[in-house]
Structure formats: C-alpha cells, structure tokens
Design a protein around this motif. Structure first.
Motif, PDB file in Angstrom:
ATOM      1  N   PHE A 122       0.753  -1.344   0.042  1.00 19.60           N
ATOM      2  CA  PHE A 122       0.120  -0.175  -0.015  1.00 19.60           C
ATOM      3  C   PHE A 122       0.858   1.311  -0.088  1.00 19.60           C
ATOM      4  CE2 PHE A 122      -3.390  -3.071   1.290  1.00 19.60           C
ATOM      5  CZ  PHE A 122      -4.332  -2.741   0.704  1.00 19.60           C
ATOM      6  N   GLY A 123       2.148   1.315   0.193  1.00 21.68           N
ATOM      7  CA  GLY A 123       3.107   2.282   0.064  1.00 21.68           C
ATOM      8  C   GLY A 123       2.996   3.240   1.256  1.00 21.68           C
ATOM      9  N   CYS A 124       2.356   2.676   2.500  1.00 27.03           N
ATOM     10  CA  CYS A 124       2.247   3.581   3.513  1.00 27.03           C
ATOM     11  C   CYS A 124       2.116   2.581   4.906  1.00 27.03           C
ATOM     12  CB  CYS A 124       1.059   4.306   3.501  1.00 27.03           C
ATOM     13  SG  CYS A 124      -0.568   3.456   3.517  1.00 27.03           S
ATOM     14  N   GLU A 125       2.307   2.926   6.168  1.00 26.55           N
ATOM     15  CA  GLU A 125       2.241   2.118   7.046  1.00 26.55           C
ATOM     16  C   GLU A 125       0.865   1.436   7.333  1.00 26.55           C
ATOM     17  OE1 GLU A 125       2.613   1.756  12.047  1.00 26.55           O
ATOM     18  OE2 GLU A 125       2.166   3.836  11.061  1.00 26.55           O
ATOM     19  N   MET A 126       0.771   0.058   7.361  1.00 26.80           N
ATOM     20  CA  MET A 126      -0.497  -0.639   7.452  1.00 26.80           C
ATOM     21  C   MET A 126      -0.246  -1.634   8.558  1.00 26.80           C
ATOM     22  SD  MET A 126      -2.496   0.570   5.220  1.00 26.80           S
ATOM     23  CE  MET A 126      -3.932  -0.470   4.968  1.00 26.80           C
ATOM     24  N   VAL A 127      -1.156  -1.654   9.609  1.00 24.66           N
ATOM     25  CA  VAL A 127      -1.042  -2.502  10.564  1.00 24.66           C
ATOM     26  C   VAL A 127      -2.429  -3.590  10.579  1.00 24.66           C
ATOM     27  CG1 VAL A 127      -1.302  -2.981  13.217  1.00 24.66           C
ATOM     28  CG2 VAL A 127      -0.053  -1.214  12.177  1.00 24.66           C
ATOM     29  N   ALA A 128      -2.049  -4.856  10.477  1.00 22.84           N
ATOM     30  CA  ALA A 128      -2.758  -5.739  10.235  1.00 22.84           C
ATOM     31  C   ALA A 128      -3.359  -6.473  11.319  1.00 22.84           C
ATOM     32  CB  ALA A 128      -2.325  -6.826   9.236  1.00 22.84           C
ATOM     33  N   VAL A 129      -4.880  -6.718  11.520  1.00 18.17           N
ATOM     34  CA  VAL A 129      -5.340  -7.348  12.559  1.00 18.17           C
ATOM     35  C   VAL A 129      -5.908  -8.640  11.978  1.00 18.17           C
ATOM     36  CG1 VAL A 129      -7.019  -7.534  14.730  1.00 18.17           C
ATOM     37  CG2 VAL A 129      -5.624  -5.488  14.227  1.00 18.17           C
ATOM     38  N   THR A 130      -5.638  -9.806  12.011  1.00 20.65           N
ATOM     39  CA  THR A 130      -6.021 -10.931  11.229  1.00 20.65           C
ATOM     40  C   THR A 130      -7.491 -11.220  12.004  1.00 20.65           C
ATOM     41  OG1 THR A 130      -4.823 -12.483  12.660  1.00 20.65           O
ATOM     42  CG2 THR A 130      -3.769 -11.716  10.569  1.00 20.65           C
ATOM     43  N   THR A 131      -8.385 -11.957  11.159  1.00 16.89           N
ATOM     44  CA  THR A 131      -9.770 -12.465  11.327  1.00 16.89           C
ATOM     45  C   THR A 131      -9.846 -13.707  10.575  1.00 16.89           C
ATOM     46  OG1 THR A 131     -10.862 -11.389   9.840  1.00 16.89           O
ATOM     47  CG2 THR A 131     -10.455 -10.034  11.980  1.00 16.89           C
ATOM     48  N   ALA A 132     -10.899 -14.499  10.806  1.00 17.29           N
ATOM     49  CA  ALA A 132     -11.106 -15.697  10.377  1.00 17.29           C
ATOM     50  C   ALA A 132     -12.435 -15.597   9.385  1.00 17.29           C
ATOM     51  CB  ALA A 132     -11.831 -16.825  11.501  1.00 17.29           C
ATOM     52  N   THR A 133     -13.023 -14.408   9.559  1.00 16.82           N
ATOM     53  CA  THR A 133     -14.270 -14.145   8.428  1.00 16.82           C
ATOM     54  C   THR A 133     -13.881 -12.843   8.118  1.00 16.82           C
ATOM     55  OG1 THR A 133     -15.744 -13.441  10.211  1.00 16.82           O
ATOM     56  CG2 THR A 133     -15.550 -15.636  10.046  1.00 16.82           C
ATOM     57  N   GLY A 134     -14.897 -12.511   7.033  1.00 18.96           N
ATOM     58  CA  GLY A 134     -15.080 -10.891   6.317  1.00 18.96           C
ATOM     59  C   GLY A 134     -15.814 -10.266   7.369  1.00 18.96           C
ATOM     60  N   THR A 135     -16.882 -10.930   7.988  1.00 11.26           N
ATOM     61  CA  THR A 135     -17.607 -10.213   8.948  1.00 11.26           C
ATOM     62  C   THR A 135     -16.901  -9.641  10.361  1.00 11.26           C
ATOM     63  OG1 THR A 135     -19.703 -11.298   8.210  1.00 11.26           O
ATOM     64  CG2 THR A 135     -19.720 -10.412  10.383  1.00 11.26           C
ATOM     65  N   GLY A 136     -15.883 -10.745  10.516  1.00  8.65           N
ATOM     66  CA  GLY A 136     -15.045 -10.222  11.437  1.00  8.65           C
ATOM     67  C   GLY A 136     -14.264  -9.212  11.254  1.00  8.65           C
ATOM     68  N   ALA A 137     -13.544  -9.166  10.082  1.00 12.56           N
ATOM     69  CA  ALA A 137     -12.844  -8.155   9.533  1.00 12.56           C
ATOM     70  C   ALA A 137     -13.569  -6.711   9.594  1.00 12.56           C
ATOM     71  CB  ALA A 137     -12.279  -8.331   8.237  1.00 12.56           C
ATOM     72  N   GLY A 185      -9.312 -12.629   1.973  1.00 12.41           N
ATOM     73  CA  GLY A 185      -8.123 -13.517   1.482  1.00 12.41           C
ATOM     74  C   GLY A 185      -9.145 -14.926   1.046  1.00 12.41           C
ATOM     75  N   THR A 186     -10.023 -15.219   1.661  1.00 13.34           N
ATOM     76  CA  THR A 186     -10.883 -16.334   1.257  1.00 13.34           C
ATOM     77  C   THR A 186     -11.398 -16.529  -0.038  1.00 13.34           C
ATOM     78  OG1 THR A 186     -11.343 -16.336   3.645  1.00 13.34           O
ATOM     79  CG2 THR A 186     -12.761 -17.840   2.272  1.00 13.34           C
ATOM     80  N   LYS A 187     -11.950 -15.424  -0.848  1.00 14.50           N
ATOM     81  CA  LYS A 187     -12.345 -15.363  -1.963  1.00 14.50           C
ATOM     82  C   LYS A 187     -11.341 -15.506  -3.105  1.00 14.50           C
ATOM     83  CE  LYS A 187     -16.452 -12.575  -0.691  1.00 14.50           C
ATOM     84  NZ  LYS A 187     -17.068 -13.584  -0.319  1.00 14.50           N
ATOM     85  N   VAL A 188      -9.979 -15.290  -2.698  1.00 13.62           N
ATOM     86  CA  VAL A 188      -8.970 -15.557  -3.702  1.00 13.62           C
ATOM     87  C   VAL A 188      -8.007 -16.705  -3.361  1.00 13.62           C
ATOM     88  CG1 VAL A 188      -8.805 -13.096  -4.633  1.00 13.62           C
ATOM     89  CG2 VAL A 188      -7.672 -13.574  -2.522  1.00 13.62           C
ATOM     90  N   GLY A 189      -8.747 -17.801  -2.657  1.00 12.46           N
ATOM     91  CA  GLY A 189      -8.218 -19.081  -2.514  1.00 12.46           C
ATOM     92  C   GLY A 189      -7.680 -19.380  -1.206  1.00 12.46           C
ATOM     93  N   ALA A 190      -7.792 -18.478  -0.197  1.00  6.82           N
ATOM     94  CA  ALA A 190      -7.351 -18.476   1.202  1.00  6.82           C
ATOM     95  C   ALA A 190      -8.184 -19.585   1.963  1.00  6.82           C
ATOM     96  CB  ALA A 190      -7.053 -17.427   1.836  1.00  6.82           C
ATOM     97  N   LEU A 191      -7.920 -20.029   3.021  1.00  7.01           N
ATOM     98  CA  LEU A 191      -8.795 -20.935   4.076  1.00  7.01           C
ATOM     99  C   LEU A 191      -9.050 -20.207   5.024  1.00  7.01           C
ATOM    100  CD1 LEU A 191     -10.290 -23.542   4.549  1.00  7.01           C
ATOM    101  CD2 LEU A 191      -8.152 -24.371   5.751  1.00  7.01           C
ATOM    102  N   ALA A 192     -10.046 -19.282   5.129  1.00  7.41           N
ATOM    103  CA  ALA A 192     -10.575 -18.568   6.373  1.00  7.41           C
ATOM    104  C   ALA A 192      -9.546 -17.605   7.006  1.00  7.41           C
ATOM    105  CB  ALA A 192     -10.989 -19.585   7.554  1.00  7.41           C
ATOM    106  N   ALA A 193      -9.022 -16.782   5.933  1.00  7.86           N
ATOM    107  CA  ALA A 193      -8.117 -15.845   6.110  1.00  7.86           C
ATOM    108  C   ALA A 193      -8.415 -14.428   5.741  1.00  7.86           C
ATOM    109  CB  ALA A 193      -6.670 -16.359   5.471  1.00  7.86           C
ATOM    110  N   GLU A 194      -8.610 -13.601   6.680  1.00  9.30           N
ATOM    111  CA  GLU A 194      -8.965 -12.164   6.333  1.00  9.30           C
ATOM    112  C   GLU A 194      -8.310 -11.377   7.297  1.00  9.30           C
ATOM    113  OE1 GLU A 194     -11.778 -12.158   4.078  1.00  9.30           O
ATOM    114  OE2 GLU A 194     -11.653 -13.821   3.804  1.00  9.30           O
ATOM    115  N   ALA A 195      -8.381 -10.007   6.991  1.00 14.65           N
ATOM    116  CA  ALA A 195      -7.501  -9.178   7.861  1.00 14.65           C
ATOM    117  C   ALA A 195      -8.265  -7.566   8.051  1.00 14.65           C
ATOM    118  CB  ALA A 195      -5.980  -8.781   7.539  1.00 14.65           C
ATOM    119  N   ALA A 196      -8.328  -6.912   8.980  1.00 13.22           N
ATOM    120  CA  ALA A 196      -8.691  -5.603   9.252  1.00 13.22           C
ATOM    121  C   ALA A 196      -7.170  -4.890   9.224  1.00 13.22           C
ATOM    122  CB  ALA A 196      -9.456  -5.497  10.463  1.00 13.22           C
TER     123      ALA A 196
END
Length: 348
Positions: free
Chosen positions: A50-65, A203-214
């Motif tokens: 993203f070309g800037c500071e990004m902090v990821a908080v991982t979640t299992a679902t899109g709703t969670g993110a 991530g899930t819609k592009v081939g991951a297994l229950a992997a999303e992030a805020a």
C-alpha cells in the motif's frame, strides 16, 4: 453441476496449501513469539503493497474484519453514526453484527445507483445528521454488492467529504483485488487518492482458507489498541494465528492475490461475452469484475435449472453468478454455449 454461487466455493489455492503445509510441519518453541514474527512480516508486506504504514489484525471471517475495523475506528465517546449504502454487506448480510458489537443504533444509509453512493447524497446525509455524524464511520464497498465499481475520483471525493465532517472511512475489500485489476490501479495508488483509515482485506475469495484481515492505515495508539482488543473480544484471535498470517503473506508477497483476481474477472468476461446478444439474456448491472447479475427471465431460470447451475437469487430478484479462480476458460465458454443451445432447442 457447476457451482457459481460464490467465489467462496473455490478450493484452497495450491500455492496456499503448500504454504500452510510447510508451516504446519513446524513446531514453535514459543507459539506467541512465533506468531509475532509472522505478524511483523505481514505488517511489513502490507505496508509495502500500500506504500504506507499498514497494521494488520487478522480475522477468520469477512464479517469479523468488517466489525473489528468499524468498531476500532468509531469514537464511542460521542456515539458517532455509521453510514453505508442500503445494499452494503455490513447492513444486509451480517445479521446486525456491526450494530451489535459497536453498540451503534440503526446504520444510516446513503443511497445511489447500482450499489454506489454519490458524493452529493453523502453531503445531504451528513447535513441532515449534523453533529450526530462526528466521530462516526463511513463504510464503502468496492466492488459493490451489485458487482459494480466506484471510480477512483468518486472514492477520493467520498473519503474527503467524510474526513472533513469528522468521520473515519472504512473500505470493505472482500474483493479488493478484483476492483484494483478492473480499474487498472495498484493498492498504493488507491490509498494515496482515497486514504481509507481501515480496509477489510479478503483472502478467502482468492483461494485462502478462512484468512481475512482488518488493515489500519497509520493507526493511532488508541485505534491500534482497540483493534487488538476487538480481535479478542469478537472471537477473531486464533491460538495459531500464524495459520492465517502465512496464507496472507503467500497471497501478497508476489501479487498472487492480484493474479487470481485477474483470472476471476477474465472468466466472468468470457462467460458474459458468450451470452451477449441472446434475446433472453439481460444484464442487470455492468460486470467489470467476477460477479454477473442477470435479469430473472423465465428463459434464464429454466436454463440454469435444466443445466444444474448453482446460483443465488439476489434480494433485488436478479440471478447472481460469481466466478472463482479454479475454472478453465473453456469450461465457462462451453457453459455459455450450452445455454445458447438450450435457448435454440426450446425455441426461445
């Protein structure tokens, strides 16, 4: 049978499986420290993308993110309003999760055509809300729930209007890669023009297994702390969260997520081109990404039933078809040809 109900129906991508297996075969001497190593790598990788500071908080679902993002951005001390489009996933498909977990009242809707809100509609809504909007959150989705796209100019305008009114801005990026590929943009170009405060990265819609992030852009200490707190409180912090982190790393470190999204978009275009010009076929919305919405004509409903095509009837009545990465172009072009043949054989 061919399953076009959702890109969630795709198998885990082979490269993701390899990354997961490699990690699963390793035992960590100190699980939490091992997870933090992956967490640091993930933050650095997202910051580079993203070309800037990004902090990821991982979640299992899109709703969670989505919930972690919005709850962390919202200023609870002033009960800021949460604004979204009437068709937004956070409003229609998440069973009031955002409202329940943030304590907000009814989500305030900002309408517009084909799943998008307009800058003028946002200004009018903010004027009507007055001081109730301060400290709130504007949630946008791109691509929208209708499969359509905001232009970069509209995203920039909406973000600017919200920030000037004292709101933070969230982007539901469940299919972020699909929108970037369709718009011809990099993630860095997107966030430079439209500086979202948080992005739900799918991530899930592009081939991951229950992997999303805020993803939080240059978060304050308070937002960073709230993100970590909400991750735990909302049940999204896995004991082995490196299993999520290793998948997201594999997706973004060599642009695999964009490669997959580009393939999905192309598959949808191949199918739509094969149906173009058939009288019973009418597209409800433009289809620049991997979602196709068809008018529910008797002929279309008969064809998808006869050919056993799994699909979704959308709330607006249209037939939604979504293309995952793991179809061949020949498969979808042959399917379009079979539908055309069915029309001819039934003299439609």
């Amino acid at each position: 049978m061919i399953n076009l109900r959702s890109d969630n129906c795709s198998a885990v991508h082979p490269k993701i499986r390899e990354a997961l297996l490699a990690d699963l075969l390793q035992a960590a001497d100190d699980g939490d420290s091992y997870d933090r190593v992956f967490e640091d790598r993930l933050n650095a990788a997202f910051s580079a993308v993203f070309g800037c500071e990004m902090v990821a908080v991982t979640t299992a679902t899109g709703t969670g993110a989505n919930v972690v993002s919005i709850a962390s951005l919202r200023d609870e001390s002033v009960a800021g309003a949460i604004l979204c489009h009437p068709a937004a996933h956070v409003r229609c498909w998440e069973h009031d999760a955002v409202r329940r977990y943030t304590g907000a009242g009814e989500l305030v809707t900002v309408d517009g055509p084909d799943g998008t809100m307009t800058p003028d509609a946002l200004r009018e809504t903010l004027a009507r809300l007055g001081p109730r909007s301060a400290g709130g959150v504007l949630s946008l989705t791109n691509p929208t729930e209708c499969g359509t796209l905001y232009t970069l100019e509209d995203l920039a305008a909406l973000t600017r209007i919200a920030h000037e009114a004292g709101l933070r801005v969230h982007l539901d990026g469940a299919r972020l890669g699909n929108s970037l590929c369709a718009l011809g943009l990099s993630a860095a170009e997107l966030i430079a023009a439209a500086p979202f405060d948080a992005i739900s990265f799918g991530g899930t819609k592009v081939g991951a297994l229950a992997a999303e992030a805020a993803l939080f852009r240059a978060p304050s200490d308070a937002v960073r702390k709230r993100g970590q707190t909400h991750q735990r409180a909302f049940g999204q912090r896995q004991a082995k969260r490196r299993m999520v982190e290793v998948q997201l790393l594999r997706l973004i470190e060599d642009d695999l997520w964009l490669e997959i999204a580009r393939q999905q978009n192309a598959l949808c275009a191949t199918f739509a081109d094969g149906l173009q010009g058939q009288p019973p076929v009418r597209f409800r919305y433009p289809h620049p990404t991997n979602q196709l919405f068809l008018e529910p004509t008797d002929e279309i409903l008969s064809a998808i039933r006869e050919l056993n095509i799994r699909h979704t009837i959308w709330p607006d009545g249209s037939v939604r078809l979504v293309f995952g990465y793991d179809f061949e172009h020949k498969t979808v072009s042959d399917l379009a040809a079979k539908i055309t043949e069915y029309f001819a054989e039934t003299q439609i």
